[in-house]
Motif scaffolding. Sequence first.
Motif, short mmCIF file in Angstrom:
data_model
loop_
_atom_site.label_atom_id
_atom_site.label_comp_id
_atom_site.label_asym_id
_atom_site.label_seq_id
_atom_site.Cartn_x
_atom_site.Cartn_y
_atom_site.Cartn_z
N ASN A 41 -32.73 45.11 -45.21
CA ASN A 41 -33.29 46.38 -45.64
C ASN A 41 -34.11 46.08 -46.90
OD1 ASN A 41 -33.85 49.02 -46.20
ND2 ASN A 41 -31.77 49.59 -46.77
N THR A 42 -35.41 46.35 -46.88
CA THR A 42 -36.25 46.03 -48.03
C THR A 42 -36.00 47.01 -49.16
OG1 THR A 42 -38.09 47.34 -47.16
CG2 THR A 42 -38.05 44.99 -46.61
N GLY A 43 -36.19 46.55 -50.37
CA GLY A 43 -36.03 47.40 -51.54
C GLY A 43 -37.24 48.28 -51.75
N SER A 44 -37.21 49.07 -52.82
CA SER A 44 -38.31 50.00 -53.06
C SER A 44 -38.69 50.02 -54.53
CB SER A 44 -37.92 51.41 -52.62
OG SER A 44 -36.85 51.90 -53.41
N GLY A 93 -36.27 53.42 -58.09
CA GLY A 93 -36.29 52.53 -56.93
C GLY A 93 -35.08 51.60 -56.97
N THR A 94 -35.09 50.62 -56.09
CA THR A 94 -33.96 49.70 -55.99
C THR A 94 -34.30 48.30 -56.51
OG1 THR A 94 -34.58 49.10 -53.74
CG2 THR A 94 -33.01 50.91 -54.00
N LEU A 95 -35.56 48.07 -56.87
CA LEU A 95 -35.97 46.75 -57.35
C LEU A 95 -36.33 46.80 -58.83
CD1 LEU A 95 -38.37 45.79 -54.42
CD2 LEU A 95 -36.03 44.99 -54.77
N THR A 96 -36.14 45.70 -59.52
CA THR A 96 -36.59 45.59 -60.91
C THR A 96 -38.10 45.56 -60.90
OG1 THR A 96 -34.57 44.42 -61.50
CG2 THR A 96 -36.44 44.16 -62.98
#
Length: 171
Positions: A41-44, A93-96
């Motif tokens: 599942n890719t981050g956002s 989002g879910t990414l730094t």
Amino acid sequence: MKKNKTIAFVMAAGLLVGGTFVGTKALFTDKGTRTGDLVINTGSLKLQVSEREGWMVKTPGGKTETIVAGNELISNAKPGDKFLRAIEVKNIGTLTQKLSIEGGDDQNLKDWLKINVTKDDIQNRTLVPNEGVGFLIEVEVLEAMENGEQSKTFDLNTLMSEITINAEQLK
């Protein structure tokens, strides 16, 4: 010659019976399979930009108060007043992500207004998920404003360039 035929016949019969026995013999077999057992599942990257409060005014005497909550008209501004709006940028989002900011360039409009956007706190800032950072938009009615400039209307939407906050994924 008869003896050779008999031997040949016995050998052929033996091969036939022996081959049948070996060919019908059952052996157990098994087979194993494996899948990757992985779901990706890719981050956002997602930013939330909001104002912390409405516009605040700082008078030359040092008094600070919140005067409006939205994009309303500010009346009775006088030379020396400073108007501040705190803007919050949050990584939802879910990414730094690494931030950059463009626009909202500092401007002096003759001797009437000075516009300043504090970009240093946000430029090249790294935000982990759920972390936020703020910056200020400051508009000052300059004390050098002349008497003839009374009752003027200044619209920041046309005087200031749009502020754009960009997010880039960190590798």
